[in-house]
Design a protein around this motif. Structure first.
Motif, mmCIF file in Angstrom:
data_model
loop_
_atom_site.group_PDB
_atom_site.id
_atom_site.type_symbol
_atom_site.label_atom_id
_atom_site.label_comp_id
_atom_site.label_asym_id
_atom_site.label_seq_id
_atom_site.Cartn_x
_atom_site.Cartn_y
_atom_site.Cartn_z
ATOM 1 N N UNK A 17 50.235 -27.577 -16.829
ATOM 2 C CA UNK A 17 50.225 -28.698 -15.891
ATOM 3 C C UNK A 17 51.024 -28.336 -14.623
ATOM 4 N N UNK A 18 51.923 -27.377 -14.723
ATOM 5 C CA UNK A 18 52.667 -26.954 -13.527
ATOM 6 C C UNK A 18 51.812 -25.978 -12.701
ATOM 7 N N UNK A 19 51.184 -25.006 -13.365
ATOM 8 C CA UNK A 19 50.297 -24.076 -12.658
ATOM 9 C C UNK A 19 48.979 -23.969 -13.423
ATOM 10 N N UNK A 20 47.885 -24.397 -12.797
ATOM 11 C CA UNK A 20 46.589 -24.326 -13.473
ATOM 12 C C UNK A 20 45.485 -23.783 -12.569
ATOM 13 N N UNK A 21 45.764 -23.585 -11.297
ATOM 14 C CA UNK A 21 44.741 -23.021 -10.419
ATOM 15 C C UNK A 21 45.354 -21.911 -9.568
ATOM 16 N N UNK A 80 53.827 -29.540 -8.064
ATOM 17 C CA UNK A 80 52.621 -29.058 -8.747
ATOM 18 C C UNK A 80 51.702 -28.360 -7.755
ATOM 19 N N UNK A 136 53.295 -24.957 -6.672
ATOM 20 C CA UNK A 136 53.375 -23.996 -7.762
ATOM 21 C C UNK A 136 52.019 -23.433 -8.104
ATOM 22 N N UNK A 137 51.015 -24.215 -7.888
ATOM 23 C CA UNK A 137 49.691 -23.691 -8.216
ATOM 24 C C UNK A 137 49.074 -22.987 -7.010
#
Lengths: 868, 215
Positions: A680-684, B203, B206-207
């Protein structure tokens, strides 16, 4: 939860600044730094120490358990590496246990290979089938090397070698060439060990060549702690050379964006400045380096700061200034894990960077660049011999110095039919996701003519294990046994990984599965296998490792380690300075290991024989015969990548960039993707493109872009940013899974597969719908002909706005084109046509002698001194 | 009497998110909401781009307690040691049928979130259950950079008192309240970046979705 800009700027004035200083020393925090946990009702929880394995660093942890369920993980304050603290991945580690997609009983394929149709089978059926296949092969008289075992993370410390050696097959395949093998092969011939332990906490100056140590392993958590102690506590200066503004670069005093693969020439130019300006440590070079200061000066004179500026883009005046600062700010250290080595000729780059602490005499000094410390345990007897057959999958031809093998070539070797496979075993490995040109691995796994039988021990149905014929599911790292050590601190330690709960479902620890397989393959001992697996249980195996260790034995051996998790006990961790105290005194590490008196030492300094370094001469071998005899330059040199440079001129065309990949602080390469709190913090993973480059190409932020390599193309979104070199496009490898679970693949409220569960309410709260696009398929193979490492950061790509019909997530890669790159990279090995072309300086050198490689198995067993 | 506060030394924060995750496992916080997280911000033009890390959490200001009481609720209450604690069992529905809406909306930094499973409000209470057992809050316990420090401001020898005494600090909103969270190094960050500072959610950044201020 979000702050808008207005809120953010309305930050109040200091409220506490009016407090008067008392002048007393800072006392420890009143509260405990750990070692205990309570639930919300204040009831203390059961605790079990363990060793972490969410990455490869082996930090110490304590698991807190309620009703047989792990409810919290914390660092073990007794562990000198991580000193009671865990990183984000370590904190989330319990979710590997409770992964809703984890396979909890054996599965057998019922559809076509890779189709995803499975049937539940009993362990008896699964073990009988696999043991039956292996036994039949052993009895058939066919070459034993057709039994193949490939691992990606091996923390068994010799157990996989025991298994394969007992079966008589040399076809053990590792992963190290996609990791750091060229760093190891740069360092081992130079000073013995394959890694350094910088004393960051006590240093005054850090030059970081391409390491993202504040986000990723070797040794993220332990070293991040010590770098902060050094930078914030000791006011050390940190200078980072990196193509991208990593978090490490962001926390540095200076960030110098370099052109990819040119850190080596920057280091050589700095060494040149230090030598020519007389800023070197003459005594150290005289005593401990196998070339003289004059030889070094003469060799380095070719690497002028102006030449380094031409390649790297770093201004010559900065190179000179940083070299002077580094040489005079004693103690000082460098760090490289693992940037400079991941290029064609990465081994030369690593050796070049090593020069800086060597010529300034910062080796084995407090605050300097130190040898790794380690402790061991006993082997388990009897131990089978290594087979005498040779497998090219284990060690390919014409890579005489690749002591850690060339694992990313294996899929190509199989396609070409270099070796035959009968049975393929897959353990903790996902090459169809993590290797360059990953689609080639998919093709190999799909082909039942190449891999007739595929057994995996993976508890996750990943991009790779989805092609298995049978799954005998292993446990998570919190349900298994291993002995552990790592040089994560200057205080050495050994630690235990032990099950903190009973394995979930029917999952079985790999060590136990192999024991049962061995007993089924060889029930009466006539195949000479049974005797190596007669240890009863994994726990007994650990007992044999640990019970006899001197010092630990007196405390109670294995039983003591089970209670404490780590040995030795260095005392009480002070929350004020995070040092260990015993009898009121801080425990300090030992320095100057090479200077210890040793009757067997090869080097005499101050009239006494000294322990020295693990090289043939006992000195630091800046000039190494290992390289010379194998046909490479024995000195640290720079080789400009022929994909990027011709005659000192950059040859990138309009729209062309170098593709680089990177890790986030919350993810490993592949295994954390289904951990919801991390994903959920890094997904893309949009493509980072410099704003000026983007403007030139008409690319706006968030635009769909097509990235095309010589292998294929991918379609992703642009992250137009100031934080990257204009000639570089960066795509993280953490995202873009096509298997692995609902959190990994952003499948909110999706139906569970037959083997999976719906026991996590968050499966209905997956709030992101972008899972990213994985770049590895389009990354061509590019192999360092010395250390055998994949040059991950060398691929030339064209970046443009997406074409009509392009869809986000498209990845199109050609097997034929990937094979062509493989064939090209072979031309750089010692027997290839480009080898001489890349080494004109060696035209008059004596013909290379044939080099015999005797290394095998795990890198820890590799000893460069054994190279003939 | 103790007054428990947190001091966040931004020089030592590496943005690793260990605190973010430790908080979630300690307090069983589901996905899509946070009691604490590290925000990441970028500023500046290449090659002088800079990135900043900013841990955020409930400032223990007590606005929620007052708002709740005004609506006849009793969920939030300030303890004698300064922690604004809460008891979900005491949550009351507001007129529109939503639990403690007034208290949640009274938060100036949106530090209170709704638990999507139970529908109840939830926020940072400095891990009061741990503090009562003599343990640091989970985020402090795991902080790799040792950026988060927790302790008693009424004890002049405590590390938090010493830090506040030696350094200039700033507080997050609202400044007029009696805050429980102090930042070291915030002023330098703003001195560099106040003009045109662009806020991005953690978020997003970070992504990889990081936007720069186009000066």
């Amino acid at each position: 939860m979000k702050f808008n800009r207005r809120n953010f700027l309305k930050i109040g004035a200091a409220a506490g600044a009016a407090l008067a200083a008392t002048g007393k020393p800072v006392s420890a925090m009143e509260l405990s730094p750990g070692g205990k946990s309570v639930n919300k009702q204040g009831v203390e929880r059961k605790k079990v120490p363990y060793t972490c394995m969410t990455c490869n660093i082996e930090d110490g942890g304590i698991a807190y358990v309620e009703n047989d369920r792990i409810v919290k993980l914390e660092g073990n304050p007794k562990h000198p590496g991580n000193r009671g603290r865990l990183c984000a991945k370590g904190n989330a580690g319990l979710l590997h246990v409770y992964d809703p997609e984890r396979v909890l009983y054996p599965l057998k394929r019922v559809g076509k290979r890779g189709e995803g149709k499975w049937k539940r089978i009993s362990w008896e059926e699964g073990l009988n089938e696999v043991a039956g296949k292996i036994r039949a092969h052993l009895k058939s008289g066919k070459p034993r090397k057709e039994i193949a075992f490939k691992w990606g993370r091996n923390r068994t410390h010799g157990f996989i070698d025991r298994w394969m050696n007992a079966l008589g097959s040399p076809t053990t395949m590792n992963h190290t060439s996609v990791c750091e093998s060229s760093k190891k092969m740069g360092m081992q011939p130079t000073w013995g060990p394959d890694i350094e332990t910088p004393d960051f906490a006590n240093t005054k100056y850090i030059i970081n060549f391409g390491s993202n140590i504040l986000e990723a392993a070797y040794f993220h958590n332990p070293y991040a702690q010590r770098i902060m102690d050094g930078v914030a506590g000791n006011k050390a200066k940190m200078v980072t050379f990196d193509v991208r503004l990593s978090n490490t670069a962001a926390k540095s005093d200076e960030w110098h964006p370099v052109f990819p693969g040119t850190d080596g020439v920057v280091a050589l130019a700095m060494a040149n400045v230090i030598m020519s300006e007389g800023l070197y440590d003459a005594q150290f070079i005289n005593d401990w380096v196998n070339v003289s200061a004059d030889e070094l000066k003469a060799h380095l004179a070719q690497y002028t700061p102006e030449m380094a500026e031409n390649y790297s883009g770093v201004k010559a005046e900065d190179i000179v200034r940083i070299a002077r600062e580094f040489a005079t700010a004693k103690p000082a250290t460098t760090y490289t894990y693992r940037g400079p080595c991941k290029h064609l000729y990465g081994s030369y780059n690593e050796r070049s960077a090593m020069l800086l602490p060597i010529i300034t005499g910062n080796i084995e000094r407090k605050g300097g660049y130190c040898l790794p410390r380690g402790m061991g345990w006993n082997g388990v007897s009897p131990s089978p011999e290594h087979p005498h057959e040779h497998s090219k999958l284990h060690q390919p031809d014409n890579y005489p110095l690749a002591g850690h093998h060339v694992s990313h070539h294996i899929a190509f070797q199989l396609l070409k039919g270099e070796e035959k496979v009968a049975i393929w075993m897959d353990y903790y490995d996902n090459p169809a996701y993590t290797f360059p040109s990953s689609h080639v691995w998919e093709k190999v796994y799909q082909d039942e003519k190449i891999i007739p039988y595929f057994v995996t021990f993976s508890p996750i149905i990943s991009e790779t294990s989805q092609y298995a014929d049978i799954i005998l599911p292993d446990v998570s790292y919190l349900e298994r046994n291993d002995p552990e050590n790592m040089p994560s601190d200057l205080l050495p330690w050994i630690s235990l990984r032990q099950p903190v709960i009973k394995p979930l479902g029917e999952s079985m620890e790999f060590r136990e599965t192999i024991r049962q397989l061995a007993l089924k393959i060889d029930p009466d001992g006539s195949l000479n296998i049974k005797k190596y697996f007669d240890y009863g249980s994994s726990e007994n195996y650990m007992k044999m490792h640990f019970d006899g260790v001197a010092g630990l034995k007196e405390l109670g051996g294995y039983e003591w380690l089970k209670k404490n998790g780590v040995y030795p006990d260095y005392g009480d961790l002070s929350p004020a300075d995070y040092k260990y105290y015993k009898g009121g005194k801080a425990v300090e590490p030992e320095y100057g290991l090479h200077m210890k008196e040793d009757a067997n030492g090869k080097v005499t300094v101050g009239g006494k024989k000294r322990a020295g370094f693990g090289t043939p001469s006992g000195k630091i071998e800046v000039k190494t015969d290992f390289y010379g005899k194998a046909g490479f330059n024995p000195m640290p040199v720079f080789k400009a990548h022929p994909w990027h440079w011709s005659g000192g001129k950059k040859i990138l065309k309009y729209g062309q960039m170098v593709l680089t990949t990177f890790k986030w602080n919350v993810h490993t390469q592949a295994r954390t993707a289904n951990v919801k709190l991390l994903t959920e913090i890094v997904h893309k993973n949009p493509a980072w493109i410099n704003s000026k480059t983007a403007a030139k190409l008409g690319i706006k932020d968030n635009d769909l872009v097509r990235i095309t390599s010589g292998v294929g193309h991918m379609v992703t979104r642009a992250n137009v940013t100031e934080s990257i070199h204009p000639d570089v496009v960066a795509v993280s490898t953490a995202c873009g899974h096509t298997a692995g679970g609902r959190f990994a693949q952003a499948m909110n409220n999706a139906k569970a597969d037959a083997w999976a569960r719906d026991d996590d309410p968050d499966l209905k709260n997956i709030w992101w719908n972008d899972k990213g696009v994985h770049p590895n398929a389009i990354i061509p193979v590019c192999t360092d002909p010395i250390g055998g490492s994949q040059g991950w950061f060398d691929a030339v790509v064209t970046v443009e706005k997406a074409k009509s019909g392009d869809k986000y997530g498209d990845v199109v890669a050609s097997v034929e084109k990937a094979v062509a790159f493989y064939e090209e990279t072979l031309t750089y090995n010692v027997a290839g046509k480009n080898h001489k072309k890349m080494h004109p300086e060696l035209a008059n050198a004596p013909q290379a002698e044939p080099v015999k490689v005797v290394s095998r198995g795990d890198y820890r067993e590799f000893d460069p001194v054994q190279l003939a | 009497m103790a007054r428990n506060v947190m001091v966040v030394n931004l020089e030592r924060c590496i943005g690793c998110q260990a605190c973010t995750v430790a908080c979630k496992t300690e307090n069983k916080v589901g996905i899509g909401r946070w009691r604490t997280m590290v925000r990441v911000m970028e500023k500046g033009r290449y090659p002088n781009a800079k990135r900043y890390f900013f841990p955020t959490l409930c400032n223990q200001c007590g606005n929620c307690e007052k708002a709740s009481k005004r609506n006849g609720g009793a969920m939030f209450s300030r303890r004698p040691d300064g922690i604004v604690a809460f008891d979900q069992a005491k949550a009351k529905k507001d007129a529109d049928g939503v639990y403690e809406r007034a208290a949640v909306e009274a938060c100036p930094v949106e530090a209170i979130s709704w638990d999507k499973v139970s529908g109840l409000p939830d926020k940072c209470d400095f891990c009061a259950h741990r503090v009562d057992a003599g343990l640091m809050p989970a985020c402090v316990q795991t902080c790799i950079g040792k950026a988060r420090v927790f302790g008693d401001l009424d004890d002049p020898n405590s590390e938090v008192s010493q830090l506040l005494a030696k350094h200039g600090v700033q507080t997050a909103k609202p400044k007029e309240k009696c805050p429980g969270v102090f930042y070291l190094g915030l002023d330098q960050m703003f001195a560099d970046n106040l003009e045109g500072f662009k806020e991005i959610t953690g978020a997003d950044v970070l992504s990889g979705k990081v936007k720069m201020q186009q000066a």
